[in-house]
Design a protein around this motif. Structure first.
Motif, PDB file in Angstrom:
ATOM      1  N   VAL A  65      12.414  -0.863  -9.177  1.00 52.85           N
ATOM      2  CA  VAL A  65      12.319  -0.721 -10.644  1.00 52.85           C
ATOM      3  C   VAL A  65      10.871  -0.865 -11.090  1.00 52.85           C
ATOM      4  O   VAL A  65      10.377  -0.107 -11.940  1.00 52.85           O
ATOM      5  CB  VAL A  65      13.217  -1.766 -11.350  1.00 52.85           C
ATOM      6  N   MET A  66      10.155  -1.815 -10.481  1.00 54.72           N
ATOM      7  CA  MET A  66       8.741  -2.025 -10.805  1.00 54.72           C
ATOM      8  C   MET A  66       7.920  -0.771 -10.464  1.00 54.72           C
ATOM      9  O   MET A  66       7.086  -0.328 -11.257  1.00 54.72           O
ATOM     10  CB  MET A  66       8.215  -3.237 -10.035  1.00 54.72           C
ATOM     11  N   GLN A  68       9.046   2.341 -10.215  1.00 58.09           N
ATOM     12  CA  GLN A  68       9.428   3.407 -11.137  1.00 58.09           C
ATOM     13  C   GLN A  68       8.753   3.230 -12.489  1.00 58.09           C
ATOM     14  O   GLN A  68       8.241   4.201 -13.079  1.00 58.09           O
ATOM     15  CB  GLN A  68      10.950   3.430 -11.315  1.00 58.09           C
ATOM     16  N   ASN A  69       8.723   1.994 -12.991  1.00 57.75           N
ATOM     17  CA  ASN A  69       8.091   1.733 -14.289  1.00 57.75           C
ATOM     18  C   ASN A  69       6.602   2.053 -14.256  1.00 57.75           C
ATOM     19  O   ASN A  69       6.054   2.627 -15.209  1.00 57.75           O
ATOM     20  CB  ASN A  69       8.303   0.272 -14.701  1.00 57.75           C
ATOM     21  N   MET A  70       5.953   1.694 -13.150  1.00 57.47           N
ATOM     22  CA  MET A  70       4.517   1.982 -13.031  1.00 57.47           C
ATOM     23  C   MET A  70       4.276   3.490 -13.016  1.00 57.47           C
ATOM     24  O   MET A  70       3.345   3.993 -13.652  1.00 57.47           O
ATOM     25  CB  MET A  70       3.950   1.350 -11.760  1.00 57.47           C
ATOM     26  N   ASN A  72       6.240   5.787 -14.317  1.00 53.12           N
ATOM     27  CA  ASN A  72       6.545   6.308 -15.657  1.00 53.12           C
ATOM     28  C   ASN A  72       5.379   6.103 -16.612  1.00 53.12           C
ATOM     29  O   ASN A  72       5.159   6.906 -17.526  1.00 53.12           O
ATOM     30  CB  ASN A  72       7.794   5.626 -16.227  1.00 53.12           C
ATOM     31  N   GLU A  73       4.653   5.011 -16.405  1.00 48.87           N
ATOM     32  CA  GLU A  73       3.520   4.691 -17.281  1.00 48.87           C
ATOM     33  C   GLU A  73       2.214   5.328 -16.792  1.00 48.87           C
ATOM     34  O   GLU A  73       1.160   5.113 -17.366  1.00 48.87           O
ATOM     35  CB  GLU A  73       3.345   3.166 -17.362  1.00 48.87           C
TER      36      GLU A  73
END
Length: 204
Positions: A65-66, A68-70, A72-73
């Motif tokens: 999840v970490m 993926q979030n990175m 996405n950003e």
């Protein structure tokens, strides 16, 4: 060629001797194709940093999840994250010979890999191919990849030249680069690759 006996990772079970070969080349140079042939012929385990990151995301773990979030950003994944995934895959494997494909992408990755794993590659297999041939291959393949358009492709070429070529030059200065002409047909390229790998396998 470095003595594989010193390529020992802290924390690997027993004093497991680890042989690592980095496989580098521009986008479309045939890294995956040649890795598959090396695995079949020389019994290496093929690890792709990109595949490991994607698998971690798919797993739904906190780490995934970490990551993926990175992404996405638009943030760059820290090299430590990728290296820990590579190291875990190596630990989980019963093998002691690894091809690491498309990594390290830059000098930061290279230094972090050596610092964390205490491994230097036995050598770097560099699939050298002219940019116009790489462009022809990428545009002609029909895999439905959204990033296979001219603008994105040229950005990937630029990143390779600016970030990955310095890694190849670093190892070349240490006598650790084995360059093959990747513009030739696949089977001819592999004949050259076999000549490079045969002495290593004979030694171990």
């Amino acid at each position: 060629m470095a003595d594989a006996s010193k390529d020992i990772v802290d924390g690997f079970p027993g004093d497991k001797k680890i042989i690592v070969v980095f496989v580098l080349g521009g986008p479309g140079s045939g890294k995956g194709t040649q890795c598959a042939k090396i695995v079949q012929h020389f019994n290496f385990t093929h690890l792709s940093a990109g595949d490991l990151l994607r698998a971690e995301i798919t797993s739904g773990s906190r780490n995934g999840v970490m990551i993926q979030n990175m992404m996405n950003e638009g943030k760059i994944i820290p090299p430590e994250v990728t290296i820990k995934l590579l190291r875990r895959a190596m630990l989980d494997s019963a093998n002691d010979k690894f091809l690491i494909d498309g990594f390290p992408r830059d000098e930061e990755n290279r230094a972090a890999f050596e610092n964390i794993t205490k491994i230097e590659p036995e050598f770097v297999l560099y699939l050298d191919c002219p940019e116009d041939e790489l462009e022809r291959r990428i545009l002609s393949r029909n895999q439905g990849r959204a990033d296979d358009n001219t603008e994105t492709m040229r950005k990937r070429f630029r990143v390779f030249k600016e970030s990955t070529l310095p890694v190849i030059m670093h190892y070349d200065l240490k006598g650790k680069v084995r360059k093959v002409d990747a513009a030739k047909p696949v089977d001819e390229v592999f004949e050259d690759v076999k000549v490079i790998f045969a002495p290593l396998i004979a030694k171990v």
